[in-house]
Design a protein around this motif. Sequence first.
Motif, PDB file in Angstrom:
ATOM      1  N   SER A  83       0.833  -1.203   0.000  1.00 56.84           N
ATOM      2  CA  SER A  83       0.000   0.000   0.000  1.00 56.84           C
ATOM      3  C   SER A  83       0.859   1.241   0.000  1.00 56.84           C
ATOM      4  N   SER A  84       0.414   2.237  -0.716  1.00 60.16           N
ATOM      5  CA  SER A  84       1.194   3.470  -0.817  1.00 60.16           C
ATOM      6  C   SER A  84       0.446   4.661  -0.252  1.00 60.16           C
ATOM      7  N   CYS A  85      -0.510   4.432   0.656  1.00 63.15           N
ATOM      8  CA  CYS A  85      -1.277   5.542   1.207  1.00 63.15           C
ATOM      9  C   CYS A  85      -0.364   6.450   2.017  1.00 63.15           C
ATOM     10  N   GLN A  86      -0.670   7.739   1.979  1.00 67.39           N
ATOM     11  CA  GLN A  86       0.121   8.723   2.684  1.00 67.39           C
ATOM     12  C   GLN A  86      -0.701   9.324   3.817  1.00 67.39           C
ATOM     13  N   THR A  87      -0.150   9.372   5.022  1.00 67.29           N
ATOM     14  CA  THR A  87      -0.816   9.999   6.156  1.00 67.29           C
ATOM     15  C   THR A  87      -0.419  11.467   6.195  1.00 67.29           C
ATOM     16  N   PRO A  88      -1.376  12.384   6.247  1.00 67.18           N
ATOM     17  CA  PRO A  88      -1.023  13.797   6.254  1.00 67.18           C
ATOM     18  C   PRO A  88      -0.204  14.142   7.468  1.00 67.18           C
ATOM     19  N   LYS A  89       0.624  15.136   7.295  1.00 67.61           N
ATOM     20  CA  LYS A  89       1.453  15.550   8.413  1.00 67.61           C
ATOM     21  C   LYS A  89       0.599  16.077   9.543  1.00 67.61           C
ATOM     22  N   GLN A  90       1.035  15.794  10.747  1.00 69.29           N
ATOM     23  CA  GLN A  90       0.293  16.206  11.928  1.00 69.29           C
ATOM     24  C   GLN A  90       0.358  17.719  12.079  1.00 69.29           C
ATOM     25  N   SER A  91      -0.821  18.335  12.205  1.00 64.21           N
ATOM     26  CA  SER A  91      -0.882  19.769  12.469  1.00 64.21           C
ATOM     27  C   SER A  91      -1.232  19.949  13.936  1.00 64.21           C
ATOM     28  N   GLY A  92      -0.690  20.939  14.592  1.00 64.74           N
ATOM     29  CA  GLY A  92      -0.918  21.123  16.003  1.00 64.74           C
ATOM     30  C   GLY A  92       0.293  20.638  16.781  1.00 64.74           C
ATOM     31  N   ARG A  93       0.063  20.324  18.039  1.00 63.02           N
ATOM     32  CA  ARG A  93       1.181  19.952  18.898  1.00 63.02           C
ATOM     33  C   ARG A  93       0.941  18.577  19.492  1.00 63.02           C
ATOM     34  N   ALA A  94       1.970  18.020  20.098  1.00 63.08           N
ATOM     35  CA  ALA A  94       1.856  16.696  20.713  1.00 63.08           C
ATOM     36  C   ALA A  94       0.903  16.737  21.899  1.00 63.08           C
ATOM     37  N   LEU A  95       0.376  15.573  22.220  1.00 66.52           N
ATOM     38  CA  LEU A  95      -0.545  15.491  23.350  1.00 66.52           C
ATOM     39  C   LEU A  95       0.199  15.776  24.653  1.00 66.52           C
ATOM     40  N   PRO A  96      -0.423  16.528  25.562  1.00 69.05           N
ATOM     41  CA  PRO A  96       0.187  16.755  26.874  1.00 69.05           C
ATOM     42  C   PRO A  96       0.319  15.439  27.641  1.00 69.05           C
ATOM     43  N   GLY A  97       1.204  15.427  28.603  1.00 67.56           N
ATOM     44  CA  GLY A  97       1.455  14.219  29.372  1.00 67.56           C
ATOM     45  C   GLY A  97       0.233  13.702  30.097  1.00 67.56           C
ATOM     46  N   GLU A  98      -0.605  14.626  30.637  1.00 74.00           N
ATOM     47  CA  GLU A  98      -1.762  14.157  31.397  1.00 74.00           C
ATOM     48  C   GLU A  98      -2.798  13.482  30.491  1.00 74.00           C
ATOM     49  N   VAL A  99      -2.872  13.911  29.220  1.00 69.96           N
ATOM     50  CA  VAL A  99      -3.807  13.277  28.291  1.00 69.96           C
ATOM     51  C   VAL A  99      -3.294  11.899  27.889  1.00 69.96           C
ATOM     52  N   ILE A 100      -1.993  11.798  27.616  1.00 72.23           N
ATOM     53  CA  ILE A 100      -1.409  10.491  27.309  1.00 72.23           C
ATOM     54  C   ILE A 100      -1.612   9.541  28.481  1.00 72.23           C
ATOM     55  N   GLU A 101      -1.397  10.054  29.698  1.00 71.74           N
ATOM     56  CA  GLU A 101      -1.589   9.233  30.888  1.00 71.74           C
ATOM     57  C   GLU A 101      -3.043   8.765  31.008  1.00 71.74           C
ATOM     58  N   TYR A 102      -3.979   9.659  30.650  1.00 66.33           N
ATOM     59  CA  TYR A 102      -5.402   9.292  30.668  1.00 66.33           C
ATOM     60  C   TYR A 102      -5.662   8.134  29.713  1.00 66.33           C
ATOM     61  N   PHE A 103      -5.169   8.219  28.489  1.00 69.26           N
ATOM     62  CA  PHE A 103      -5.379   7.160  27.525  1.00 69.26           C
ATOM     63  C   PHE A 103      -4.734   5.855  27.985  1.00 69.26           C
ATOM     64  N   GLU A 104      -3.534   5.922  28.522  1.00 69.13           N
ATOM     65  CA  GLU A 104      -2.815   4.713  28.883  1.00 69.13           C
ATOM     66  C   GLU A 104      -3.362   4.064  30.146  1.00 69.13           C
ATOM     67  N   LYS A 105      -3.726   4.864  31.147  1.00 70.51           N
ATOM     68  CA  LYS A 105      -4.176   4.313  32.422  1.00 70.51           C
ATOM     69  C   LYS A 105      -5.681   4.073  32.466  1.00 70.51           C
ATOM     70  N   GLU A 106      -6.466   5.017  31.962  1.00 72.12           N
ATOM     71  CA  GLU A 106      -7.927   4.909  32.055  1.00 72.12           C
ATOM     72  C   GLU A 106      -8.514   4.076  30.915  1.00 72.12           C
ATOM     73  N   ARG A 107      -7.913   4.170  29.737  1.00 71.45           N
ATOM     74  CA  ARG A 107      -8.464   3.465  28.572  1.00 71.45           C
ATOM     75  C   ARG A 107      -7.541   2.362  28.052  1.00 71.45           C
ATOM     76  N   CYS A 108      -6.350   2.205  28.657  1.00 68.44           N
ATOM     77  CA  CYS A 108      -5.410   1.141  28.290  1.00 68.44           C
ATOM     78  C   CYS A 108      -4.992   1.208  26.823  1.00 68.44           C
ATOM     79  N   ILE A 109      -4.929   2.423  26.282  1.00 76.77           N
ATOM     80  CA  ILE A 109      -4.503   2.643  24.903  1.00 76.77           C
ATOM     81  C   ILE A 109      -3.105   3.239  24.941  1.00 76.77           C
ATOM     82  N   PRO A 110      -2.084   2.524  24.453  1.00 72.92           N
ATOM     83  CA  PRO A 110      -0.710   3.013  24.553  1.00 72.92           C
ATOM     84  C   PRO A 110      -0.453   4.204  23.638  1.00 72.92           C
ATOM     85  N   ASN A 111       0.583   4.972  23.975  1.00 72.25           N
ATOM     86  CA  ASN A 111       0.925   6.163  23.203  1.00 72.25           C
ATOM     87  C   ASN A 111       1.332   5.814  21.777  1.00 72.25           C
ATOM     88  N   THR A 112       1.913   4.613  21.565  1.00 73.14           N
ATOM     89  CA  THR A 112       2.298   4.217  20.208  1.00 73.14           C
ATOM     90  C   THR A 112       1.091   4.156  19.285  1.00 73.14           C
TER      91      THR A 112
END
Length: 575
Positions: A83-112
């Motif tokens: 497949s040769s699909c292209q993902t558009p470049k990310q606009s905006g900024r990276a997720l703050p640490g507390e949001v990543i922590e929310y996803f990883e701890k509360e929803r068990c969704i890793p940052n990767t």
Amino acid sequence: HGFPQQFGASDMSVAFTVYLAPLTAQTLPPRQATWRDSSISFANFSGQGSYAVVLCCSAGLAASRWQGRKWLRVRGMVRSGGSSCQTPKQSGRALPGEVIEYFEKERCIPNTVLERNQVHAVENYVFADGTQQDAVVFTHVEDGQKVATSCHSMDVDELCKGKVERTMEPTMYGHDDVVGMDIVVLTGCEYDKLAIEAAGIKAVAAVQATEHDGVFAKAADALSTAHRVVFALPADSQDMRGVYKFAGKVGHSKCFHVSWPADCRSANDVLRTQGPDKLFELINSAKPALPENIGEFSTDVQNHILARINGDIPLDLLRGVSTGWQDIDRFYRVVPGEVTIVTGAPGSGKSEWLLSMALNIAERKRWRFLYYNFEATDRTIIVSLLEKKLRRSYHDISDEEGKQHMDWLNGHFCLGGCNFDSPSVDDVLELAEQEANSVEGLNGLVIDPYNYIDRCGKFQAEMETDFVKSMMSAVKRFAHDYKVHVWFVAHPTKGNQTERPSMYTISGSANWFNKCDNGIVIHRTSLELDGNLIQTDQLEFTVEKIRNKEAGSLGSTMLTFDKQKRCYLSSSELA
């Protein structure tokens, strides 16, 4: 192709080793990863030619080979490496640490997983209601181009309730992850999409809740080449109509749906409470999404059958309870949850027999009855029950005996309608449901006779046959849901009163026979005396329909009414 069919759910727990090598290689390359590693990547294998994917485990060796194209396998989901699909470049900024922590701890969704799906943050996002707030952004991509965004307020306490902005309708979140795949999963929201990916399945997309019909229609076109489409929608979702439309376009044999555990309503719930392996197992064991109005054996039905085989179901629920006459029990027994139609010419003894049978069951099994007899007064019904209970005429019953047994009768019989009332079916079933839900409970419902029922309410119909069909369906639902046996008395059409009627001669509709579980004909015999026909005290009891073969069979027997004991006796009792 067909990998999930080769390895069952139980095999999926085995740790596989995955190798990718050019077919010309003399030995397997050192690059390898275990099956449970969801971050497997073979991006550096970009050369042309033939490749082999080899899965090694203790169960043996399985190999697949394709010419001219490279394929990657992730936990049973097949994805083309070409497949040769292209993902558009990310606009905006990276997720703050507390949001990543929310996803990883509360929803068990890793940052990767968040990074792969370009989940990012924007500052001072203006929502539709005019509020301005930092937001978490889910980017919707089709053919490598950003087509929509789903923005949620960054407050982690309300993250899942954020407002949504889209630049195009309809859309799938994860469109490019599923197009061209052999096996794909469709779910209901971004969080479930990420949760399923966290379980090791990347060929997954979310259909948005606002425009399911449109999204399903578009998905059906985009996924027409898929061999297996699994719907992992929330348990309280009302989207099965769209699923059936989707399945109708791509083929029902390709479509499956996931049943969630009782304490979970979505993929993310399973991931949080039971882990990624359980989530993958549920998706891999999805059941066929059958066409609308076509069902399959439910777990309850299967458990019931197994309980029946093992002898764990009480015999009363299978073979029914005794009527009180051994000769009749050979042909008819009373099973909770069934409907019996009783017919016979006026004066043939239908009401007398029903009262006798109800009293027999109340005495033997302590059943409680709701009794409708529209052709008799309250006093007549009570007197008849007392006579049958004490087996003698009312005139021979003392006041003390009457009071003593009246308390017993009140505990086992309640009168729903007498004195020539004409209630509707709605009224009858409403009172029956109240009694069934009461502390005392309800086991039997007698409606004698049908022609006093007012044809009004939600079952009203111009044709009597349509009314009977709808009414019988409602009565059967009530009987089944509350495990109450229902008796309906229905008169035959006017004709020769000396001839035995049949279930098909009931006035109004053949649906009486078609819809019931049991059909009984009561016929009083006659003798010719000096050119005149004289009715006897004997009645012929005939079973013309039995649905439950464990509870009886077709046949007939004779009963005799004992005027002194005020009850019916069978031939064996007379002998």
